[in-house]
Design an enzyme around this catalytic site. Structure first.
Site, PDB file in Angstrom:
ATOM      1  N   LEU A 120       0.784  -1.286  -0.230  1.00 36.48           N
ATOM      2  CA  LEU A 120      -0.014  -0.039   0.121  1.00 36.48           C
ATOM      3  C   LEU A 120       0.717   1.423  -0.039  1.00 36.48           C
ATOM      4  O   LEU A 120       0.348   2.368   0.541  1.00 36.48           O
ATOM      5  CB  LEU A 120      -0.868  -0.127   1.150  1.00 36.48           C
ATOM      6  CG  LEU A 120      -1.997  -1.254   1.220  1.00 36.48           C
ATOM      7  CD1 LEU A 120      -2.863  -0.989   2.461  1.00 36.48           C
ATOM      8  CD2 LEU A 120      -2.733  -1.328  -0.029  1.00 36.48           C
ATOM      9  N   ALA A 145       4.147  -4.641  -8.745  1.00 37.07           N
ATOM     10  CA  ALA A 145       4.545  -3.648  -7.602  1.00 37.07           C
ATOM     11  C   ALA A 145       5.920  -3.184  -8.011  1.00 37.07           C
ATOM     12  O   ALA A 145       7.208  -3.763  -8.325  1.00 37.07           O
ATOM     13  CB  ALA A 145       4.931  -4.845  -6.387  1.00 37.07           C
ATOM     14  N   PHE A 176       7.820   1.379  -8.029  1.00 37.71           N
ATOM     15  CA  PHE A 176       7.657   2.959  -7.937  1.00 37.71           C
ATOM     16  C   PHE A 176       7.744   3.067  -9.474  1.00 37.71           C
ATOM     17  O   PHE A 176       8.561   2.530 -10.019  1.00 37.71           O
ATOM     18  CB  PHE A 176       8.793   3.232  -7.007  1.00 37.71           C
ATOM     19  CG  PHE A 176       8.652   2.971  -5.567  1.00 37.71           C
ATOM     20  CD1 PHE A 176       7.614   2.813  -5.067  1.00 37.71           C
ATOM     21  CD2 PHE A 176       9.892   2.960  -4.794  1.00 37.71           C
ATOM     22  CE1 PHE A 176       7.240   2.645  -3.658  1.00 37.71           C
ATOM     23  CE2 PHE A 176       9.687   2.708  -3.387  1.00 37.71           C
ATOM     24  CZ  PHE A 176       8.361   2.562  -2.979  1.00 37.71           C
ATOM     25  N   SER A 177       6.966   4.059  -9.728  1.00 41.11           N
ATOM     26  CA  SER A 177       6.981   4.275 -11.189  1.00 41.11           C
ATOM     27  C   SER A 177       6.911   6.045 -11.626  1.00 41.11           C
ATOM     28  O   SER A 177       6.492   6.215 -12.622  1.00 41.11           O
ATOM     29  CB  SER A 177       5.649   3.612 -11.980  1.00 41.11           C
ATOM     30  OG  SER A 177       4.402   3.993 -11.284  1.00 41.11           O
ATOM     31  N   TYR A 195      14.128   5.203 -13.369  1.00 41.52           N
ATOM     32  CA  TYR A 195      12.939   4.463 -13.699  1.00 41.52           C
ATOM     33  C   TYR A 195      13.026   3.419 -14.680  1.00 41.52           C
ATOM     34  O   TYR A 195      12.840   2.149 -14.565  1.00 41.52           O
ATOM     35  CB  TYR A 195      11.660   5.285 -13.869  1.00 41.52           C
ATOM     36  CG  TYR A 195      10.663   4.430 -14.005  1.00 41.52           C
ATOM     37  CD1 TYR A 195      10.128   3.529 -13.425  1.00 41.52           C
ATOM     38  CD2 TYR A 195       9.968   4.882 -15.335  1.00 41.52           C
ATOM     39  CE1 TYR A 195       8.845   2.577 -13.623  1.00 41.52           C
ATOM     40  CE2 TYR A 195       8.596   3.831 -15.534  1.00 41.52           C
ATOM     41  CZ  TYR A 195       8.320   2.881 -14.918  1.00 41.52           C
ATOM     42  OH  TYR A 195       7.192   2.131 -15.426  1.00 41.52           O
ATOM     43  N   GLY A 253      12.643  18.651 -20.694  1.00 41.77           N
ATOM     44  CA  GLY A 253      13.707  17.688 -21.350  1.00 41.77           C
ATOM     45  C   GLY A 253      13.476  16.222 -21.172  1.00 41.77           C
ATOM     46  O   GLY A 253      12.724  15.810 -20.409  1.00 41.77           O
TER      47      GLY A 253
HETATM   48  N1  LIG Z   1       0.509   3.428 -15.525  1.00 47.88           N
HETATM   49  C1  LIG Z   1       1.310   3.394 -16.456  1.00 47.88           C
HETATM   50  O1  LIG Z   1       1.020   3.955 -17.365  1.00 47.88           O
HETATM   51  C2  LIG Z   1       2.284   2.281 -16.860  1.00 47.88           C
HETATM   52  C3  LIG Z   1       3.154   2.137 -18.068  1.00 47.88           C
HETATM   53  C4  LIG Z   1       4.140   1.467 -17.918  1.00 47.88           C
HETATM   54  C5  LIG Z   1       4.549   0.597 -16.890  1.00 47.88           C
HETATM   55  N2  LIG Z   1       3.830   0.585 -15.737  1.00 47.88           N
HETATM   56  C6  LIG Z   1       4.127  -0.417 -14.790  1.00 47.88           C
HETATM   57  O2  LIG Z   1       3.089  -1.213 -14.220  1.00 47.88           O
HETATM   58  C7  LIG Z   1       2.763  -1.355 -12.911  1.00 47.88           C
HETATM   59  C8  LIG Z   1       1.846  -0.762 -12.362  1.00 47.88           C
HETATM   60  O3  LIG Z   1       1.918   0.414 -12.431  1.00 47.88           O
HETATM   61  P1  LIG Z   1       0.535   1.393 -11.811  1.00 47.88           P
HETATM   62  O4  LIG Z   1       0.096   2.744 -12.733  1.00 47.88           O
HETATM   63  O5  LIG Z   1      -0.691   0.481 -11.538  1.00 47.88           O
HETATM   64  O6  LIG Z   1       1.114   1.953 -10.436  1.00 47.88           O
HETATM   65  P2  LIG Z   1       0.564   2.119  -8.888  1.00 47.88           P
HETATM   66  O7  LIG Z   1       1.624   2.750  -8.128  1.00 47.88           O
HETATM   67  O8  LIG Z   1      -0.713   2.274  -8.908  1.00 47.88           O
HETATM   68  O9  LIG Z   1       0.790   0.365  -8.362  1.00 47.88           O
HETATM   69  C9  LIG Z   1       2.011  -0.102  -7.976  1.00 47.88           C
HETATM   70  C10 LIG Z   1       1.371  -1.051  -6.835  1.00 47.88           C
HETATM   71  O10 LIG Z   1       2.641  -1.462  -6.184  1.00 47.88           O
HETATM   72  C11 LIG Z   1       2.708  -1.500  -4.892  1.00 47.88           C
HETATM   73  N3  LIG Z   1       3.976  -1.677  -4.567  1.00 47.88           N
HETATM   74  C12 LIG Z   1       5.284  -0.878  -4.771  1.00 47.88           C
HETATM   75  N4  LIG Z   1       6.192  -1.359  -4.251  1.00 47.88           N
HETATM   76  C13 LIG Z   1       5.892  -2.416  -3.409  1.00 47.88           C
HETATM   77  C14 LIG Z   1       6.715  -3.613  -2.838  1.00 47.88           C
HETATM   78  N5  LIG Z   1       7.978  -3.506  -2.638  1.00 47.88           N
HETATM   79  N6  LIG Z   1       5.810  -4.475  -2.165  1.00 47.88           N
HETATM   80  C15 LIG Z   1       4.666  -4.433  -2.485  1.00 47.88           C
HETATM   81  N7  LIG Z   1       3.754  -3.803  -3.045  1.00 47.88           N
HETATM   82  C16 LIG Z   1       4.541  -2.741  -3.617  1.00 47.88           C
HETATM   83  C17 LIG Z   1       2.070   0.072  -4.631  1.00 47.88           C
HETATM   84  O11 LIG Z   1       1.648  -0.158  -3.336  1.00 47.88           O
HETATM   85  C18 LIG Z   1       0.976  -0.042  -5.426  1.00 47.88           C
HETATM   86  O12 LIG Z   1      -0.212  -0.591  -4.958  1.00 47.88           O
HETATM   87  C19 LIG Z   1       4.248  -0.770 -12.521  1.00 47.88           C
HETATM   88  O13 LIG Z   1       5.428  -1.715 -12.446  1.00 47.88           O
HETATM   89  C20 LIG Z   1       4.700   0.263 -13.436  1.00 47.88           C
HETATM   90  O14 LIG Z   1       6.234   0.538 -13.754  1.00 47.88           O
HETATM   91  C21 LIG Z   1       2.723   1.332 -15.573  1.00 47.88           C
END
Ligand SMILES: NC(=O)c1ccc[n+]([C@@H]2O[C@H](COP(=O)([O-])OP(=O)(O)OC[C@H]3O[C@@H](n4cnc5c(N)ncnc54)[C@H](O)[C@@H]3O)[C@@H](O)[C@H]2O)c1
Length: 322
Positions: free
Chosen positions: A35, A72, A74-75, A139, A278
């Site tokens: 979370l 899971a 950070f993004s 990232y 940038g």
């Molecule tokens: N949203 C986009 O446009 C997009 C595009 C490309 C890739 N992604 C990838 O997709 C995935 C999901 O993205 P999202 O937009 O749903 O992000 P989000 O932040 O909504 O979801 C990520 C989830 O991972 C959990 N989390 C993070 N670190 C953790 C850990 N160490 N242990 C357990 N839980 C953990 C967070 O609490 C969160 O619920 C990510 O890996 C992101 O890099 C997303």
């Protein structure tokens, strides 16, 4: 046949939508999420929930699982530039622990959320999986490092793995939608203007070599993305690491998105042209040919107005507390 899956990050945006699709397909789902950026109410009803970190996955995984879907991470690109160590520790360090836990539990199928950010500046358009990978942010670099780690795991230990490189994920699926904090994605930001929660939307540069001068991106509906994950589970093959781009193959400019939000919501959306940022390429569009060929996947919600309408319904629902 019903299977049992661990969904890491299933309280976040994409993970919650995929978890819901897995449940609808009759599978058993357990969400593992700390979370840190997700929300308890994002975990779909019917899924088990473990509040915990992927770094401790060994405590939770056992041979009863058929596979792991790993969201899971950070993004936030900007935060990753300011605090790269936070990204390497969580995205790479965490995944290393997860892979070790899978190895010792004998769980041998993985679908991983990779990203268009692994490519960096495109050398040609549309981007294919064989294009060079030169990420322009920590990232993107952490996600590429995980892809390399998975390639080795598949070759050495027989993991069946698929990395899906998402372009710009957008839209919502019923009660599950995008709620990042801070929000950095264009569609939810423009919707905040329509809701009156922001005064205007900034357009970073309108002198790019594109038809209307604003940047062009490939928006993919989160429900189309979810369907690709289910197909990826079926396509995963022991000893192979398959990498597929997921985009809808159509680019839309920043101005087209803003105009579509005006049309869908009926609200004025003031825009302010600001300096280019940038590291923003003019055009980022995926070739999804490999996903079509290897997964049998084709996006069916490629229309921008539909994507924006679903995101708008979700944003309004949240505003009304539903
Ligand atoms: N949203 C986009 O446009 C997009 C595009 C490309 C890739 N992604 C990838 O997709 C995935 C999901 O993205 P999202 O937009 O749903 O992000 P989000 O932040 O909504 O979801 C990520 C989830 O991972 C959990 N989390 C993070 N670190 C953790 C850990 N160490 N242990 C357990 N839980 C953990 C967070 O609490 C969160 O619920 C990510 O890996 C992101 O890099 C997303």
């Amino acid at each position: 046949m019903s299977k049992k899956y661990l969904v890491t990050g299933g309280a976040g945006y994409v993970g919650s939508v995929v978890a819901q699709h897995l449940l609808e397909a009759g599978h058993q789902v357990t969400v593992l999420d700390d979370l840190s950026t997700g929300f308890r109410e994002g975990v779909p009803e019917g899924a088990g929930f473990i509040e915990g970190r992927i770094q401790d996955a060994a405590r939770h995984l056992d041979a009863s699982y058929d596979g792991v879907l790993h969201f899971a991470a950070f993004s936030q690109v900007g935060e990753s530039v300011a605090r790269p160590e936070k990204y390497w520790a969580n995205n790479v360090g965490g995944t290393m622990e997860l892979l070790a836990a899978m190895r010792s539990a004998g769980v041998r199928t993985l679908v991983f959320s990779s990203t268009a950010a692994t490519y960096g500046e495109p050398v040609s358009t549309p981007i294919t999986e064989s294009d060079p990978t030169a990420p322009t942010s920590p990232y993107g670099a952490t996600k590429l490092a995980v892809d390399h780690m998975i390639t080795g795991e598949a070759a050495a230990h027989g993991l069946a793995a698929v990395s899906l490189r998402y372009f710009n994920v957008a839209g919502a699926y019923g009660a599950y939608g995008e709620r990042h904090d801070p929000e950095s994605h264009l569609i939810p930001l423009v919707l905040q203007v329509a809701l009156g929660r922001r005064e205007s939307i900034s357009v970073y540069g309108d002198d790019y070599p594109t038809p209307d001068g604003t940047c062009v991106r490939d928006y993919i509906h989160v429900a189309d993305l979810a369907e690709a994950h289910l197909l990826a589970l079926d396509a995963a093959t022991a000893g192979e690491h398959l990498i597929c781009n997921l985009g809808n193959g159509n680019g839309f400019s920043v101005r087209e998105v803003i105009e579509t939000v005006r049309e869908v919501t009926g609200h004025p959306v003031p825009e302010v042209v600001a300096e280019r940022r940038g590291g923003d390429p003019a055009v980022l569009v995926a070739s999804a040919a490999r996903a079509q060929e290897r997964l049998g996947w084709k996006p069916s919600r490629a229309d921008l107005a539909g994507i924006v309408s679903d995101a708008w319904a979700f944003a309004r629902g949240r505003e009304n507390g539903s």
